[in-house]
Design a protein around this motif. Sequence first.
Motif, PDB file in Angstrom:
ATOM      1  N   CYS A   1       5.243   0.829  -5.668  1.00 26.12           N
ATOM      2  CA  CYS A   1       4.222   0.565  -4.647  1.00 26.12           C
ATOM      3  C   CYS A   1       2.934   0.042  -5.270  1.00 26.12           C
ATOM      4  O   CYS A   1       1.855   0.158  -4.664  1.00 26.12           O
ATOM      5  CB  CYS A   1       3.962   1.828  -3.826  1.00 26.12           C
ATOM      6  SG  CYS A   1       5.403   2.380  -2.889  1.00 26.12           S
ATOM      7  N   LEU A   2       3.048  -0.476  -6.490  1.00 24.83           N
ATOM      8  CA  LEU A   2       1.996  -1.220  -7.183  1.00 24.83           C
ATOM      9  C   LEU A   2       0.915  -0.313  -7.757  1.00 24.83           C
ATOM     10  O   LEU A   2       0.757   0.835  -7.374  1.00 24.83           O
ATOM     11  CB  LEU A   2       1.382  -2.274  -6.260  1.00 24.83           C
ATOM     12  CG  LEU A   2       2.375  -3.254  -5.630  1.00 24.83           C
ATOM     13  CD1 LEU A   2       1.655  -4.225  -4.696  1.00 24.83           C
ATOM     14  CD2 LEU A   2       3.130  -4.024  -6.708  1.00 24.83           C
TER      15      LEU A   2
ATOM     16  N   PHE B   1      -0.839  -3.410   5.031  1.00 27.46           N
ATOM     17  CA  PHE B   1      -0.523  -4.320   3.937  1.00 27.46           C
ATOM     18  C   PHE B   1      -1.265  -3.829   2.699  1.00 27.46           C
ATOM     19  O   PHE B   1      -2.491  -3.834   2.640  1.00 27.46           O
ATOM     20  CB  PHE B   1      -0.915  -5.748   4.302  1.00 27.46           C
ATOM     21  CG  PHE B   1       0.058  -6.385   5.257  1.00 27.46           C
ATOM     22  CD1 PHE B   1       1.110  -7.149   4.787  1.00 27.46           C
ATOM     23  CD2 PHE B   1      -0.052  -6.166   6.623  1.00 27.46           C
ATOM     24  CE1 PHE B   1       2.030  -7.711   5.659  1.00 27.46           C
ATOM     25  CE2 PHE B   1       0.862  -6.719   7.507  1.00 27.46           C
ATOM     26  CZ  PHE B   1       1.905  -7.490   7.026  1.00 27.46           C
ATOM     27  N   ARG B   2      -0.483  -3.394   1.689  1.00 27.57           N
ATOM     28  CA  ARG B   2      -1.032  -2.747   0.507  1.00 27.57           C
ATOM     29  C   ARG B   2      -0.627  -3.486  -0.760  1.00 27.57           C
ATOM     30  O   ARG B   2      -0.296  -2.871  -1.777  1.00 27.57           O
ATOM     31  CB  ARG B   2      -0.569  -1.289   0.466  1.00 27.57           C
ATOM     32  CG  ARG B   2      -1.210  -0.451   1.578  1.00 27.57           C
ATOM     33  CD  ARG B   2      -0.654   0.923   1.723  1.00 27.57           C
ATOM     34  NE  ARG B   2      -1.511   1.756   2.576  1.00 27.57           N
ATOM     35  CZ  ARG B   2      -1.109   2.811   3.276  1.00 27.57           C
ATOM     36  NH1 ARG B   2       0.165   3.185   3.228  1.00 27.57           N
ATOM     37  NH2 ARG B   2      -1.955   3.489   4.013  1.00 27.57           N
ATOM     38  N   ASN B   3      -0.686  -4.792  -0.694  1.00 28.29           N
ATOM     39  CA  ASN B   3      -0.241  -5.651  -1.798  1.00 28.29           C
ATOM     40  C   ASN B   3      -1.334  -5.788  -2.854  1.00 28.29           C
ATOM     41  O   ASN B   3      -1.946  -6.848  -3.024  1.00 28.29           O
ATOM     42  CB  ASN B   3       0.176  -7.017  -1.267  1.00 28.29           C
ATOM     43  CG  ASN B   3      -0.829  -7.608  -0.285  1.00 28.29           C
ATOM     44  OD1 ASN B   3      -1.055  -7.046   0.784  1.00 28.29           O
ATOM     45  ND2 ASN B   3      -1.419  -8.737  -0.632  1.00 28.29           N
ATOM     46  N   THR B   4      -1.601  -4.695  -3.568  1.00 28.40           N
ATOM     47  CA  THR B   4      -2.640  -4.674  -4.599  1.00 28.40           C
ATOM     48  C   THR B   4      -2.417  -5.775  -5.627  1.00 28.40           C
ATOM     49  O   THR B   4      -1.354  -5.870  -6.241  1.00 28.40           O
ATOM     50  CB  THR B   4      -2.647  -3.304  -5.303  1.00 28.40           C
ATOM     51  OG1 THR B   4      -2.944  -2.290  -4.343  1.00 28.40           O
ATOM     52  CG2 THR B   4      -3.667  -3.260  -6.421  1.00 28.40           C
ATOM     53  N   GLY B   5      -3.432  -6.620  -5.813  1.00 26.81           N
ATOM     54  CA  GLY B   5      -3.380  -7.647  -6.848  1.00 26.81           C
ATOM     55  C   GLY B   5      -2.459  -8.803  -6.558  1.00 26.81           C
ATOM     56  O   GLY B   5      -2.330  -9.701  -7.400  1.00 26.81           O
TER      57      GLY B   5
ATOM     58  N   ALA C   1      -5.405  -4.424   0.596  1.00 26.30           N
ATOM     59  CA  ALA C   1      -4.892  -5.194  -0.536  1.00 26.30           C
ATOM     60  C   ALA C   1      -5.969  -5.307  -1.608  1.00 26.30           C
ATOM     61  O   ALA C   1      -6.616  -6.348  -1.758  1.00 26.30           O
ATOM     62  CB  ALA C   1      -4.446  -6.575  -0.068  1.00 26.30           C
ATOM     63  N   VAL C   2      -6.190  -4.239  -2.357  1.00 29.07           N
ATOM     64  CA  VAL C   2      -7.226  -4.242  -3.387  1.00 29.07           C
ATOM     65  C   VAL C   2      -6.950  -5.365  -4.384  1.00 29.07           C
ATOM     66  O   VAL C   2      -5.853  -5.456  -4.951  1.00 29.07           O
ATOM     67  CB  VAL C   2      -7.281  -2.881  -4.109  1.00 29.07           C
ATOM     68  CG1 VAL C   2      -8.286  -2.924  -5.250  1.00 29.07           C
ATOM     69  CG2 VAL C   2      -7.625  -1.785  -3.120  1.00 29.07           C
ATOM     70  N   SER C   3      -7.935  -6.234  -4.569  1.00 31.01           N
ATOM     71  CA  SER C   3      -7.806  -7.390  -5.468  1.00 31.01           C
ATOM     72  C   SER C   3      -6.675  -8.318  -5.049  1.00 31.01           C
ATOM     73  O   SER C   3      -6.236  -9.155  -5.839  1.00 31.01           O
ATOM     74  CB  SER C   3      -7.600  -6.939  -6.925  1.00 31.01           C
ATOM     75  OG  SER C   3      -8.697  -6.143  -7.347  1.00 31.01           O
ATOM     76  N   GLY C   4      -6.210  -8.175  -3.840  1.00 35.73           N
ATOM     77  CA  GLY C   4      -5.135  -9.012  -3.335  1.00 35.73           C
ATOM     78  C   GLY C   4      -5.566  -9.785  -2.107  1.00 35.73           C
ATOM     79  O   GLY C   4      -6.703  -9.695  -1.653  1.00 35.73           O
TER      80      GLY C   4
ATOM     81  N   PRO D   1       4.261   1.094   9.171  1.00 33.81           N
ATOM     82  CA  PRO D   1       4.932   0.634   7.948  1.00 33.81           C
ATOM     83  C   PRO D   1       3.932   0.259   6.861  1.00 33.81           C
ATOM     84  O   PRO D   1       2.892  -0.363   7.130  1.00 33.81           O
ATOM     85  CB  PRO D   1       5.699  -0.604   8.412  1.00 33.81           C
ATOM     86  CG  PRO D   1       5.764  -0.507   9.901  1.00 33.81           C
ATOM     87  CD  PRO D   1       4.526   0.210  10.313  1.00 33.81           C
ATOM     88  N   SER D   2       4.216   0.640   5.629  1.00 40.56           N
ATOM     89  CA  SER D   2       3.452   0.203   4.465  1.00 40.56           C
ATOM     90  C   SER D   2       4.195  -0.951   3.820  1.00 40.56           C
ATOM     91  O   SER D   2       5.340  -0.798   3.393  1.00 40.56           O
ATOM     92  CB  SER D   2       3.291   1.348   3.457  1.00 40.56           C
ATOM     93  OG  SER D   2       2.469   2.366   3.977  1.00 40.56           O
ATOM     94  N   ILE D   3       3.548  -2.122   3.778  1.00 38.99           N
ATOM     95  CA  ILE D   3       4.195  -3.334   3.297  1.00 38.99           C
ATOM     96  C   ILE D   3       3.503  -3.788   2.022  1.00 38.99           C
ATOM     97  O   ILE D   3       2.279  -3.931   1.983  1.00 38.99           O
ATOM     98  CB  ILE D   3       4.158  -4.437   4.374  1.00 38.99           C
ATOM     99  CG1 ILE D   3       4.887  -3.954   5.639  1.00 38.99           C
ATOM    100  CG2 ILE D   3       4.779  -5.720   3.865  1.00 38.99           C
ATOM    101  CD1 ILE D   3       4.885  -4.952   6.769  1.00 38.99           C
ATOM    102  N   TYR D   4       4.294  -4.037   0.984  1.00 41.52           N
ATOM    103  CA  TYR D   4       3.764  -4.427  -0.320  1.00 41.52           C
ATOM    104  C   TYR D   4       4.075  -5.885  -0.646  1.00 41.52           C
ATOM    105  O   TYR D   4       3.806  -6.340  -1.750  1.00 41.52           O
ATOM    106  CB  TYR D   4       4.312  -3.494  -1.393  1.00 41.52           C
ATOM    107  CG  TYR D   4       3.850  -2.067  -1.191  1.00 41.52           C
ATOM    108  CD1 TYR D   4       2.658  -1.627  -1.746  1.00 41.52           C
ATOM    109  CD2 TYR D   4       4.562  -1.183  -0.396  1.00 41.52           C
ATOM    110  CE1 TYR D   4       2.202  -0.337  -1.534  1.00 41.52           C
ATOM    111  CE2 TYR D   4       4.115   0.116  -0.179  1.00 41.52           C
ATOM    112  CZ  TYR D   4       2.934   0.532  -0.744  1.00 41.52           C
ATOM    113  OH  TYR D   4       2.480   1.812  -0.528  1.00 41.52           O
TER     114      TYR D   4
END
Length: 870
Positions: free
Chosen positions: A344-345, A458-462, A482-485, A436-439
Amino acid sequence: MATRYWVLGSGTWDTTTTTNWSTTSGGAGGASAPTSADDVIFDANSNVGTTIFTVTIPGTANCLSFSTGGAGGALDAVMTLNLSVASVSTLNVYGSLTLPATNFTWTSAGSVVLNFLSSTTGNTITTNGVVITSTVINWSNVNGGWTLGSALTNTVNTCSFYAGSLNTGNYNVSLGQFNMSGGGARTLTLGSSTVTLSGAAPWNYSGSNLTLNAGTSTINCSASTSQFTGGGLTYYNVGFTSTASVTLSITGANTFNNLTVAARAGGGIGLLVFDSGLTNTINGTLTLGSGTTAVSRLIVAASSVGSPTTLSVATLTAITDIDFRDITASGASAPWSGTRIGNCLGCTNITFATPRTVYWNSAASASWSGAVWSTTSGNTGGLTGNFPLAQDTVVIDDAGLTAGNTITYNAAWSLGVIDFSSRTNAMTFGTGVVGPSIYGSLTLSSAVTLTGTSPFFFRNTGLTATITSAGVLFTQGITIQAVSGTVAINGNLTLSTTSAITLLNGTLDLTNGGTGNYVVSAGLFQISITSTRAIAFGTGNITVTGNANTVVSANTLTGFSYTGTPTVNLTYSGSTGTRTITHGSTGATEANVLDIYISAGSDIITTTSTTTFGTLSFAGFTGTFTRGAFTINTYRDLVFGTGMTYTAIANGFNMIGTVVPQTITGNGVVIDSPITINSVGGTTTLGSALTLGSTNGTITHTSGNIIANYNLTCLTFTSSNSTTRSITFGANIISLTGTGTVWNTATTTGLTFNAGTSTISLTDNSATARSFNGGGLTYWNLQSAGTTGSSALTLVGNNTFNNISSNKTVAHSILFTAGSTTSFRNWTVSGSAAGLVTISSPTAAFHSLVKLGASDVIAEYLNISYSHAS
């Protein structure tokens, strides 16, 4: 100090009733009620014969020590101690407490209190298996000391250790919640005790001055939702024992011998959270209980997405079916690896399963966690062992689900790339109340119907993820973490009128990397937080369709930025409810404020705090703007809508733009609030005639440039300071409706004034005096208007006018201050036989009136004094 014995069976124990108290065992009643200095004893002589009896505490009862038996013999019938009034009944014990193993019952009405208040050490608490039901237990004297003489069981309620020393005596303890908040000095010694806590906040050390001697104890938290607030202490063994965990959390930088999380007994997913930015150390073994299948999982995560936490672990038991997010593994056990480990990044020193592409291979409707997954396309069935992880790509095509059927997302699974793009057969993807948590990216097709209420996260870090909606309506909200994403929008995106687009971290890109300019339409728009976040607008926009709610929540703009044109359109067209806008109370700058356009509706718009906008426009709105008692700042335009209503309020508008020229457009709306122009180096222009109200409608010019070519109506106009600024009028009329000093340019340092061919008309019809403090500037026309007003007008300063006129039909005065020189080209002030005009000074002192040009002054019915004319 005395001893009090209970006699005569059932009765009431409080601070005044004496009926059941005796100085001797079995003696006569009537002795004084016990105080904090008196021991109380219940024995075989406390009841009448051998009948069951009840001691009721309806309010407060006090004693030194509480015991049973003694010389009078053990209780020979069941005694019930009943704290009978919920949240009121209180037993204060200033010494020890000893309950018998038999013939004793503790009952309460709920949330009653047992206080241990001794100021000395050496006290014991022995319950001998009696359950202290529904009672709050407090230890709260810094000089007190208590040791358990038996196991202690308290159901449901919170027990709080505020001060003193408490030793569990190696006995087991069962409580609802154990609280150690506050700053009182205290020492807790657990020895080899097992402490079982059943509440949702089972262990809470959030204060200071606690010394914990953990010994070889075990603390078990049994609720499926448990927050262990460790406070940075050193523990021995701590366990979460629920086999149906939902959310477990550990706060603080703590040290453990062993930390154990029980395995789930069935399918589903639990969450274990540690504070971001801290390190928890496990010097022994970390056991993360694994289920028996890929759909019995645990997520181990940091509390803030994109902000890792560190787990320093000596020994890690074998791990299976665990997802990790923002976890840094360290210590002798690192790096970590296992079976079906989900990425999960944001993790370090963890080896994850190799990413795969998996397919939905069930023709029938089914849940996401079903045996429906395969590594090849088809509808021949699947295996839970192929369950997709956060790093996997999920393809849902026509070869799997039969047309018209439904896939149900049934738990908070971690999703990677979700691809419906090849789907042409109608289907439903239902998320219910689980978000839903989407990466990765989400690609829909027009054949898909979405149902559900909780948002997509949406938790697509970076990383960059893309949402391709294909015109599908989202009944759910969308939250971007989306930290840094970046979350890019590929095509217009529409959410329901009750759903929110929420930006918490990262970038929302409405241009899809520069390939388009798209619209995100949602019921609510939320960006109020302090984290780093941005919107790439291009020429796209956010359209807000909701009503009867806080439709724009952007009160905090700290950390926010944008590119492109920051357009937010509010398009609700009905009349129901109040739309609230919060924007820029904190962290607003000229570079990060948004342009808010309220383009429709006949409802109510309100702001509830200080707000700072780029543009605030009501063009197209016909309802009522009822703002809160706070200032509204605008860096760009302020536009009112034709036909709308503005509710009068003393709080004003500040025009503060310094980069982009600003426009104020009244569109016929009476704006009964002050307006301040404070745009250093900037320009504010009237976009139409502007009318301010008769109660609050003043204009104050602090800095910047004013260009007013339309008529302006206000109570007063002030531009008296030393900052660089300018005023440019055209052929317009400036109507000053107030009294007192209605025009004030007394200090003209830094002021450039161009009167054009304007007329400044003083229109008040009352008898209240007015003054015009011109600051020695050159004006075009000055008119003393208000035909029936008999007030005196005083001109202050050495001013120059093209024309001084009056249209009053009653007697009135035009006064010039002592020693002043007033120059004019034309004089059109005359009185009448019934209404003389007095030309004089407000004091018995001379002034000068200078006629410019060759023509004569022709005037009638003037009463002139203290005037030198030339």
